[in-house]
Design a protein around this motif. Structure first.
Motif, mmCIF file in Angstrom:
data_model
loop_
_atom_site.group_PDB
_atom_site.id
_atom_site.type_symbol
_atom_site.label_atom_id
_atom_site.label_comp_id
_atom_site.label_asym_id
_atom_site.label_seq_id
_atom_site.Cartn_x
_atom_site.Cartn_y
_atom_site.Cartn_z
ATOM 1 N N GLY A 170 24.607 -1.436 -23.581
ATOM 2 C CA GLY A 170 23.163 -1.576 -23.785
ATOM 3 C C GLY A 170 22.716 -3.028 -23.869
ATOM 4 N N GLU A 171 23.473 -3.906 -23.187
ATOM 5 C CA GLU A 171 23.222 -5.352 -23.318
ATOM 6 C C GLU A 171 21.843 -5.771 -22.827
ATOM 7 O OE1 GLU A 171 25.814 -3.967 -21.784
ATOM 8 O OE2 GLU A 171 27.639 -4.667 -22.780
ATOM 9 N N ARG A 172 21.295 -5.026 -21.828
ATOM 10 C CA ARG A 172 20.021 -5.442 -21.251
ATOM 11 C C ARG A 172 18.842 -4.641 -21.785
ATOM 12 N NH1 ARG A 172 23.390 -6.709 -16.710
ATOM 13 N NH2 ARG A 172 23.226 -8.938 -16.278
ATOM 14 N N GLY A 173 19.037 -3.939 -22.876
ATOM 15 C CA GLY A 173 17.917 -3.216 -23.465
ATOM 16 C C GLY A 173 16.928 -4.189 -24.096
ATOM 17 N N ASP A 174 15.682 -3.736 -24.237
ATOM 18 C CA ASP A 174 14.686 -4.524 -24.960
ATOM 19 C C ASP A 174 14.719 -4.114 -26.426
ATOM 20 O OD1 ASP A 174 13.692 -5.816 -22.652
ATOM 21 O OD2 ASP A 174 12.521 -4.019 -22.163
ATOM 22 N N ILE A 175 14.068 -4.927 -27.258
ATOM 23 C CA ILE A 175 13.867 -4.516 -28.649
ATOM 24 C C ILE A 175 12.590 -3.678 -28.666
ATOM 25 C CG2 ILE A 175 13.468 -5.300 -31.012
ATOM 26 C CD1 ILE A 175 15.047 -7.829 -30.319
ATOM 27 N N LEU A 178 16.715 -1.890 -16.628
ATOM 28 C CA LEU A 178 15.772 -1.030 -15.913
ATOM 29 C C LEU A 178 14.907 -1.926 -15.034
ATOM 30 C CD1 LEU A 178 14.574 1.790 -15.486
ATOM 31 C CD2 LEU A 178 13.037 1.357 -17.407
ATOM 32 N N PRO A 179 15.150 -1.899 -13.698
ATOM 33 C CA PRO A 179 14.375 -2.799 -12.834
ATOM 34 C C PRO A 179 12.894 -2.432 -12.872
ATOM 35 C CG PRO A 179 16.122 -1.650 -11.612
ATOM 36 C CD PRO A 179 16.021 -1.006 -12.949
ATOM 37 N N GLU A 180 12.054 -3.458 -13.005
ATOM 38 C CA GLU A 180 10.609 -3.227 -13.033
ATOM 39 C C GLU A 180 9.943 -4.182 -12.065
ATOM 40 O OE1 GLU A 180 9.287 -1.661 -17.339
ATOM 41 O OE2 GLU A 180 10.498 -3.480 -17.401
ATOM 42 N N GLY A 181 8.808 -3.741 -11.505
ATOM 43 C CA GLY A 181 8.055 -4.578 -10.579
ATOM 44 C C GLY A 181 7.986 -3.953 -9.203
ATOM 45 N N ASP A 182 7.177 -4.559 -8.348
ATOM 46 C CA ASP A 182 6.983 -4.055 -6.993
ATOM 47 C C ASP A 182 6.958 -5.246 -6.037
ATOM 48 O OD1 ASP A 182 6.479 -2.538 -4.802
ATOM 49 O OD2 ASP A 182 4.367 -2.157 -5.278
ATOM 50 N N LEU A 214 10.939 -3.718 -6.455
ATOM 51 C CA LEU A 214 11.908 -3.783 -7.546
ATOM 52 C C LEU A 214 12.904 -4.909 -7.294
ATOM 53 C CD1 LEU A 214 12.694 0.025 -8.078
ATOM 54 C CD2 LEU A 214 11.365 -1.458 -9.587
ATOM 55 N N PRO A 215 13.239 -5.659 -8.337
ATOM 56 C CA PRO A 215 14.260 -6.709 -8.162
ATOM 57 C C PRO A 215 15.640 -6.078 -7.969
ATOM 58 C CG PRO A 215 13.665 -6.481 -10.479
ATOM 59 C CD PRO A 215 12.761 -5.543 -9.717
ATOM 60 N N PRO A 216 16.559 -6.814 -7.344
ATOM 61 C CA PRO A 216 17.925 -6.270 -7.184
ATOM 62 C C PRO A 216 18.613 -6.125 -8.540
ATOM 63 C CG PRO A 216 17.856 -8.579 -6.519
ATOM 64 C CD PRO A 216 16.440 -8.183 -6.840
ATOM 65 N N LEU A 217 19.589 -5.240 -8.606
ATOM 66 C CA LEU A 217 20.361 -5.080 -9.845
ATOM 67 C C LEU A 217 21.242 -6.312 -10.060
ATOM 68 C CD1 LEU A 217 21.394 -1.330 -9.482
ATOM 69 C CD2 LEU A 217 19.751 -2.291 -11.116
ATOM 70 N N PRO A 218 21.460 -6.683 -11.316
ATOM 71 C CA PRO A 218 22.271 -7.883 -11.589
ATOM 72 C C PRO A 218 23.743 -7.686 -11.236
ATOM 73 C CG PRO A 218 21.569 -6.792 -13.638
ATOM 74 C CD PRO A 218 20.918 -6.053 -12.525
ATOM 75 N N ASP A 219 24.351 -8.759 -10.722
ATOM 76 C CA ASP A 219 25.775 -8.730 -10.360
ATOM 77 C C ASP A 219 26.630 -8.223 -11.511
ATOM 78 O OD1 ASP A 219 25.357 -9.689 -7.889
ATOM 79 O OD2 ASP A 219 25.979 -11.769 -8.307
ATOM 80 N N GLY A 220 27.615 -7.421 -11.175
ATOM 81 C CA GLY A 220 28.603 -7.002 -12.167
ATOM 82 C C GLY A 220 28.141 -5.901 -13.100
ATOM 83 N N CYS A 221 26.964 -5.348 -12.861
ATOM 84 C CA CYS A 221 26.469 -4.309 -13.780
ATOM 85 C C CYS A 221 27.115 -2.959 -13.453
ATOM 86 C CB CYS A 221 24.954 -4.228 -13.746
ATOM 87 S SG CYS A 221 24.283 -3.515 -12.232
ATOM 88 N N PHE A 222 26.993 -2.034 -14.392
ATOM 89 C CA PHE A 222 27.619 -0.700 -14.295
ATOM 90 C C PHE A 222 27.261 0.001 -12.983
ATOM 91 C CE2 PHE A 222 27.213 3.922 -15.793
ATOM 92 C CZ PHE A 222 28.559 4.205 -15.635
ATOM 93 N N ALA A 223 25.974 -0.038 -12.614
ATOM 94 C CA ALA A 223 25.531 0.715 -11.431
ATOM 95 C C ALA A 223 26.078 0.121 -10.135
ATOM 96 C CB ALA A 223 24.008 0.792 -11.384
ATOM 97 N N LEU A 224 26.528 -1.137 -10.172
ATOM 98 C CA LEU A 224 27.065 -1.763 -8.955
ATOM 99 C C LEU A 224 28.594 -1.788 -8.922
ATOM 100 C CD1 LEU A 224 24.701 -4.847 -8.372
ATOM 101 C CD2 LEU A 224 24.607 -2.572 -7.310
#
Ligand SMILES: [Zn+2]
Length: 313
Positions: free
Chosen positions: A45-50, A94-98, A100-110
């Motif tokens: 959950g490193e990229r979660g918001d508060i 969770l990518p946001e915007g239009d 959508l930005p690419p997923l960050p390198d090394g993340c679970f989904a990649l």
């Protein structure tokens, strides 16, 4: 209940806190009944918001959110009484915007699917669950880690019993059933909305329901009566203090009302090696005692008895 009679349930989740909002009361109930329950968190959950407005400016949290989330998870684990393990992958965010930005390198989904699947297969072969739970093919909600949690869970369910698959990840073990969490249904929200309206309380759900987008209809096969454990569920969720607003929608419906109008948590059977006869009231239905379930899980040439997938491969 003797130790020898313990059946084993593995609940696979994307982030710390998902285990407390999806199926937590079911898990607390099984723990109290003497079964072994293991929560697997795929990411930290490193990229979660508060998400708790009272903590957004807390410097102690901002300095090291991943550590805070590990501590929150340990508290939730103790409240639910479950075992817990980290799969060790990194939150995709969770990518946001239009666009959508690419997923960050090394993340679970990649991560390569072989890598994530082997990590979960290793946990399955170590804990030897009779039953697994995960999310449906849409992830329950479209976070890339939730969708990947589904994909990896299904791949591990398919591979764990196959001696030729991931031979260095332990002795083959075939979990006998895998279910999707279906805790969040429109029917449940309508029931809460109507109960609050009947009490002449303000309902936070009117707008939500108005904008509800039709989703693939789900087949609820299993409904677990667990209202006595809603207190434990709520305490576990509140332990994830950075992730939940204690004054938010989730806690707006008084617990007694929830216990009265919706005393169950729902599941959808996806695959099973024993017959599934809806509506079940037990995730372990049809498995018999531990000795016979263990024997089945290590038997060669098992044939599926039920396939409830919406996207059969
Ligand atoms: Zn999540």
């Amino acid at each position: 209940m003797q130790v020898a009679d313990r059946l084993r349930l593995m609940a696979v989740h994307a982030h710390p806190d998902d285990e407390s909002s999806k199926g937590a009361a079911t898990m607390a109930k099984y723990v109290d009944e003497g079964h072994d329950v293991l929560v697997v968190s795929c990411t930290g959950g490193e990229r979660g918001d508060i998400l708790n407005p009272k903590l957004v400016d807390d410097i102690h949290i901002l300095r090291d959110l991943p550590r805070v989330r590990r501590e929150e998870m340990a508290r939730a684990q103790a409240i639910l009484g479950v075992q817990h393990t980290w799969l060790g992958f990194v939150d995709s965010g969770l990518p946001e915007g239009d666009p959508l930005p690419p997923l960050p390198d090394g993340c679970f989904a990649l991560e390569p699917l072989d890598v994530t699947t082997e990590a979960l297969v290793r946990e399955v072969r170590r804990f030897r669950p009779h039953v697994m739970t995960t999310y449906d093919e849409n992830g329950g909600y479209p976070h890339p880690d939730h969708i990947m949690c589904h994909t990896v869970s299904m791949a591990a369910f398919a591979a764990a019993g196959d001696p030729a698959a991931y031979p260095h990840a332990g002795e083959p073990w075939q979990p006998l059933k895998i279910y999707y969490n279906q805790t969040f249904s429109r029917e449940r929200i309508v029931a809460f909305h109507e109960a609050l309206t009947a009490l002449e309380e303000e309902s936070p759900y009117a707008e939500w329901l108005e904008h509800w987008q039709d989703r693939t209809p789900r087949t609820v096969t299993t409904s677990i009566h667990c209202a006595d454990y809603y207190d434990r569920r709520d305490q576990a969720l509140l332990a994830h203090a950075t992730q939940i607003d204690p004054d938010g929608t989730f806690f707006r419906v008084p617990r007694e009302v929830q216990q009265r109008v919706w005393p169950t948590e729902e599941y959808e059977a996806a695959l099973s090696y024993v017959p599934v006869v809806p509506i079940e009231d037990d995730l372990f239905a049809g498995l018999g005692d531990v000795a016979s379930a263990d024997a089945l899980a290590t038997k060669a040439g098992l044939e599926l008895a039920y396939d409830g997938r919406k996207d059969p491969a």
